[in-house]
Scaffold this motif. Structure first.
Motif, short mmCIF file in Angstrom:
data_model
loop_
_atom_site.label_atom_id
_atom_site.label_comp_id
_atom_site.label_asym_id
_atom_site.label_seq_id
_atom_site.Cartn_x
_atom_site.Cartn_y
_atom_site.Cartn_z
N ASP A 184 5.68 11.62 6.62
CA ASP A 184 4.49 11.00 7.22
C ASP A 184 3.70 10.16 6.22
OD1 ASP A 184 2.88 12.86 5.72
OD2 ASP A 184 3.10 14.33 7.31
N SER A 185 3.98 10.31 4.92
CA SER A 185 3.25 9.52 3.92
C SER A 185 3.68 8.05 3.94
CB SER A 185 3.47 10.10 2.51
OG SER A 185 4.81 9.90 2.08
N LYS A 186 4.74 7.74 4.68
CA LYS A 186 5.21 6.36 4.79
C LYS A 186 4.67 5.68 6.06
CE LYS A 186 7.65 6.68 1.06
NZ LYS A 186 7.20 5.98 -0.17
N PHE A 187 3.91 6.44 6.86
CA PHE A 187 3.41 5.94 8.13
C PHE A 187 1.89 5.71 8.07
CE2 PHE A 187 7.47 7.36 9.38
CZ PHE A 187 7.76 6.90 10.66
N LYS A 210 -2.72 9.76 4.89
CA LYS A 210 -2.42 8.72 3.89
C LYS A 210 -3.06 7.40 4.32
CE LYS A 210 -0.08 6.64 0.49
NZ LYS A 210 1.40 6.62 0.48
N GLY A 211 -2.97 7.07 5.60
CA GLY A 211 -3.59 5.85 6.11
C GLY A 211 -5.09 5.86 5.91
N CYS A 212 -5.72 6.99 6.21
CA CYS A 212 -7.17 7.12 6.01
C CYS A 212 -7.54 6.95 4.54
CB CYS A 212 -7.65 8.47 6.51
SG CYS A 212 -7.72 8.63 8.31
N ASP A 213 -6.76 7.59 3.68
CA ASP A 213 -7.04 7.51 2.24
C ASP A 213 -6.99 6.07 1.74
OD1 ASP A 213 -7.39 10.23 2.00
OD2 ASP A 213 -5.36 10.63 1.27
N TYR A 223 0.82 -1.22 0.00
CA TYR A 223 0.00 0.00 0.00
C TYR A 223 0.86 1.27 0.00
CZ TYR A 223 -3.57 -3.39 1.29
OH TYR A 223 -4.42 -4.47 1.30
N GLY A 224 2.13 1.13 -0.29
CA GLY A 224 3.01 2.29 -0.36
C GLY A 224 3.44 2.83 0.99
#
Length: 283
Positions: free
Chosen positions: A251-254, A265-268, A220-221
């Motif tokens: 933070d896009s990796k978390f 990003k997690g929510c998306d 999921y990246g």
């Protein structure tokens, strides 16, 4: 206090439904009349189905949130007229998210409920509270209702830290409690949905998509799913995660922003996994 670095899951849902970018709080003093036409939030962080959960956390309980919804309906009728208000209420989508706090900040911390209920018994009580709440919302005119399940509670970073041992593994008994509750909740939602006329009640699965993301982050990246971006990521949350806190570089990796709440990003990622089936269930 920062719960996330961006949108929460319900805001991401709102964007996915094509309504607006942000769902304002009903109690926000700067809220506009136009916001009443497209949706507001009555939620209070830390609340739960169990009234005791809100009492322990000193937050707004579901019963008061329901009263706020009634006041909202009255304001809406004044704004657009009774018939148009009824149309808006009947064609809106309602998101109900509770259960996690009942287990994590009530049942497993304080002995009050554990002295009377085992996990099964407490889960049944929560489901009863949930069904009663859904029916109350339905009585007020709601016809499209989404109920979020509980996530894998034992894999939340702070729970790994507190009860996951030296290696901070997912806490199996917490995950089993979540799975048990979710099964009972789903069963009752299916039954209730069939008994309420012209109404669609859908359950949004938080558990299985999040387990998949946690166990297969690179798919999921993502890179980090066992700690948050804020601070050292294993204990900070709420007030302890603030503008003075040290942050991760990307933070896009978390998956998690702090030790409890997901990043934007997690929510998306999560919403993109569930949204197609959710739309089919509601429309």
């Amino acid at each position: 206090m920062m719960y996330s670095n961006g949108s929460k899951s319900y805001n991401t849902c709102i964007v996915g439904f094509g309504v607006k970018e942000y769902l304002p709080a009903y109690l926000d003093p700067s809220i506009k009349d136009s916001d009443l036409l497209t949706g507001v939030s009555f939620a209070s962080g830390g609340s739960g189905y169990d009234p005791l959960t809100s009492t322990l956390a000193v937050v707004i309980p579901l019963s008061v949130q329901l009263e706020m919804f009634k006041k909202y309906i009255s304001k809406l009728k004044i704004k657009v007229g009774e018939e148009h208000a009824k149309h808006i209420i009947a064609n809106s989508v309602y998101f109900i998210s509770a259960g996690s706090n009942d287990f994590l900040t009530n049942y497993y911390i304080y002995p009050i409920r554990r002295l009377k209920y085992d996990v099964l018994g407490y889960g049944k009580m929560l489901v009863k509270f949930a069904m009663d709440y859904i029916q109350e919302v339905h009585k007020l005119g709601a016809r499209r209702i989404v109920v979020f399940s509980t996530p894998p509670l034992g894999c939340i970073p702070i729970e790994r830290t507190i009860a996951g041992g030296l290696h901070r593994k997912c806490v199996n008994k917490y995950n089993k409690a979540a799975q048990l509750f979710n099964r009972m909740l789903k069963q009752e939602i299916v039954f209730l949905s069939g008994s309420l006329p012209e109404t669609r009640v859908a359950m949004a699965d938080l558990y299985n998509p999040l387990i998949s993301i946690i166990e297969n982050p690179h798919q999921y990246g993502l890179e980090v799913t066992d700690r948050g971006c804020c601070g050292i990521g294993i204990i900070e949350m709420s007030f302890s995660c603030n503008k003075l806190s040290k942050l991760c570089r990307d933070d896009s990796k978390f998956l998690f922003w702090d030790s409890l709440h997901p990043t934007e990003k997690g929510c998306d990622i999560y919403i993109n996994l569930i949204l197609p089936n959710l739309l089919k269930s509601l429309f």
